[in-house]
Scaffold this active site. Structure first.
Site, PDB file in Angstrom:
ATOM      1  N   PHE A   1     -10.210  -0.907  -0.880  1.00 19.47           N
ATOM      2  CA  PHE A   1      -9.869  -1.845   0.186  1.00 19.47           C
ATOM      3  C   PHE A   1     -10.336  -3.235  -0.215  1.00 19.47           C
ATOM      4  O   PHE A   1     -11.508  -3.440  -0.532  1.00 19.47           O
ATOM      5  CB  PHE A   1     -10.500  -1.421   1.515  1.00 19.47           C
ATOM      6  CG  PHE A   1      -9.833  -2.095   2.673  1.00 19.47           C
ATOM      7  CD1 PHE A   1      -8.672  -1.561   3.219  1.00 19.47           C
ATOM      8  CD2 PHE A   1     -10.338  -3.283   3.194  1.00 19.47           C
ATOM      9  CE1 PHE A   1      -8.024  -2.201   4.268  1.00 19.47           C
ATOM     10  CE2 PHE A   1      -9.693  -3.922   4.240  1.00 19.47           C
ATOM     11  CZ  PHE A   1      -8.533  -3.385   4.781  1.00 19.47           C
TER      12      PHE A   1
ATOM     13  N   ASP B   1       0.864  -1.179   0.000  1.00 20.41           N
ATOM     14  CA  ASP B   1       0.000   0.000   0.000  1.00 20.41           C
ATOM     15  C   ASP B   1       0.908   1.239   0.000  1.00 20.41           C
ATOM     16  O   ASP B   1       1.428   1.632  -1.041  1.00 20.41           O
ATOM     17  CB  ASP B   1      -0.881  -0.119   1.254  1.00 20.41           C
ATOM     18  CG  ASP B   1      -2.009   0.868   1.329  1.00 20.41           C
ATOM     19  OD1 ASP B   1      -2.889   0.837   0.464  1.00 20.41           O
ATOM     20  OD2 ASP B   1      -2.028   1.671   2.269  1.00 20.41           O
TER      21      ASP B   1
ATOM     22  N   ARG C   1     -10.656 -13.251   5.820  1.00 20.07           N
ATOM     23  CA  ARG C   1      -9.390 -13.861   5.408  1.00 20.07           C
ATOM     24  C   ARG C   1      -9.583 -15.160   4.637  1.00 20.07           C
ATOM     25  O   ARG C   1      -8.793 -15.514   3.784  1.00 20.07           O
ATOM     26  CB  ARG C   1      -8.556 -14.222   6.644  1.00 20.07           C
ATOM     27  CG  ARG C   1      -7.663 -13.134   7.110  1.00 20.07           C
ATOM     28  CD  ARG C   1      -6.616 -13.707   8.058  1.00 20.07           C
ATOM     29  NE  ARG C   1      -6.251 -12.742   9.079  1.00 20.07           N
ATOM     30  CZ  ARG C   1      -5.517 -11.671   8.859  1.00 20.07           C
ATOM     31  NH1 ARG C   1      -5.073 -11.408   7.653  1.00 20.07           N
ATOM     32  NH2 ARG C   1      -5.232 -10.849   9.834  1.00 20.07           N
TER      33      ARG C   1
HETATM   34  P1  IMP Z   1       1.710  -0.455   3.778  1.00 21.02           P
HETATM   35  O1  IMP Z   1       2.717  -0.529   4.881  1.00 21.02           O
HETATM   36  O2  IMP Z   1       0.979   0.860   3.782  1.00 21.02           O
HETATM   37  O3  IMP Z   1       2.287  -0.781   2.426  1.00 21.02           O
HETATM   38  O4  IMP Z   1       0.576  -1.495   4.116  1.00 21.02           O
HETATM   39  C1  IMP Z   1       0.697  -2.829   3.868  1.00 21.02           C
HETATM   40  C2  IMP Z   1      -0.169  -3.619   4.817  1.00 21.02           C
HETATM   41  O5  IMP Z   1      -1.435  -3.006   5.041  1.00 21.02           O
HETATM   42  C3  IMP Z   1      -0.460  -4.985   4.215  1.00 21.02           C
HETATM   43  O6  IMP Z   1       0.450  -5.933   4.735  1.00 21.02           O
HETATM   44  C4  IMP Z   1      -1.861  -5.267   4.653  1.00 21.02           C
HETATM   45  O7  IMP Z   1      -1.822  -5.970   5.874  1.00 21.02           O
HETATM   46  C5  IMP Z   1      -2.480  -3.932   4.905  1.00 21.02           C
HETATM   47  N1  IMP Z   1      -3.354  -3.510   3.792  1.00 21.02           N
HETATM   48  C6  IMP Z   1      -3.146  -2.505   2.925  1.00 21.02           C
HETATM   49  N2  IMP Z   1      -4.151  -2.408   2.048  1.00 21.02           N
HETATM   50  C7  IMP Z   1      -5.020  -3.390   2.357  1.00 21.02           C
HETATM   51  C8  IMP Z   1      -6.284  -3.805   1.791  1.00 21.02           C
HETATM   52  O8  IMP Z   1      -6.813  -3.262   0.806  1.00 21.02           O
HETATM   53  N3  IMP Z   1      -6.870  -4.868   2.405  1.00 21.02           N
HETATM   54  C9  IMP Z   1      -6.350  -5.511   3.488  1.00 21.02           C
HETATM   55  N4  IMP Z   1      -5.178  -5.157   4.026  1.00 21.02           N
HETATM   56  C10 IMP Z   1      -4.518  -4.100   3.467  1.00 21.02           C
END
Ligand code: IMP
Ligand code: MG
Length: 182
Positions: free
Chosen positions: A159, A109, A172
């Site tokens: 999301f 993300d 999940r």
């Molecule tokens: P980042 O550190 O912002 O890149 O977030 C990554 C983490 O956020 C992933 O390992 C997921 O656990 C969670 N995440 C980000 N987007 C989503 C989504 O659309 N659905 C579910 N989990 C998400």
């Protein structure tokens, strides 16, 4: 009772193909580099299923000819006062110094989780190289510049849940990936 609507984005068969494609790319690179040892670092909980099926594919396609290790790792993020601060909930005890690792993530993300884990592996665990495999990516949400070596699919800023991905601990176990209708 949960009444949210989940709109399917990737059905089970499509996910299988995406995972198979990633496994083929990993095998191809390993063979090119003359390497039959793979060290994976699976980001729990979300990437557990992706990791299980990817490693299963690699075993199958190489007739168990690769030496594969998998290490689980867990991070948590704190919202509120210390917004976005990441904490290692479960690190790796094994000696990984001078080894190459591939992080397996469900979705990238902002990129902060991957950056945090790559820092931990390179600085604390002294690995020689970190590659990243992620089932999904939301490029429009990126806050830090990271390179995904093996990417399944890019998705827009929505999301998503299923196939390991959760929303507040639910969804999940869905066999498909869908977006939560807001
Ligand atoms: P980042 O550190 O912002 O890149 O977030 C990554 C983490 O956020 C992933 O390992 C997921 O656990 C969670 N995440 C980000 N987007 C989503 C989504 O659309 N659905 C579910 N989990 C998400
Ligand atoms: Mg995750």
């Amino acid at each position: 009772m949960n009444c949210e609507e989940i709109i399917p984005l990737f059905l089970a068969e499509e996910i299988k193909n995406i995972v198979r494609d990633i496994s083929r790319r990993i095998i191809k690179d390993a063979i090119k580099e003359g390497n039959n040892k793979l060290n994976f670092v699976t980001v729990l909980e979300g990437a557990r299923r992706f990791s299980d099926e990817l490693i299963g594919e690699i075993y199958c396609q190489t007739c168990a000819g690769f030496n594969i290790n998998n290490y689980n790792i867990k991070v948590s993020s704190y919202c509120g006062m210390t917004s976005g601060k990441l904490k290692l909930e479960r690190g790796i005890e094994a000696d990984l110094s001078e080894k190459e690792v591939i992080i397996l993530e469900d979705i990238v993300d902002s990129g902060k989780t991957i950056q945090f884990l790559a820092d931990y592996l390179l600085k604390d665990k002294q690995v020689s190289r970190v590659k990243i495999a992620s089932l999904l990516s939301k490029p429009s949400r990126r806050r830090v510049n990271i390179q995904i070596d093996y990417l399944g699919k890019e998705i827009p800023d929505v999301f998503v849940v299923g196939y390991g991905l959760d929303k507040d601990g639910i969804y999940r176990n869905l066999n498909y990936i869908g977006r939560v209708k807001s």
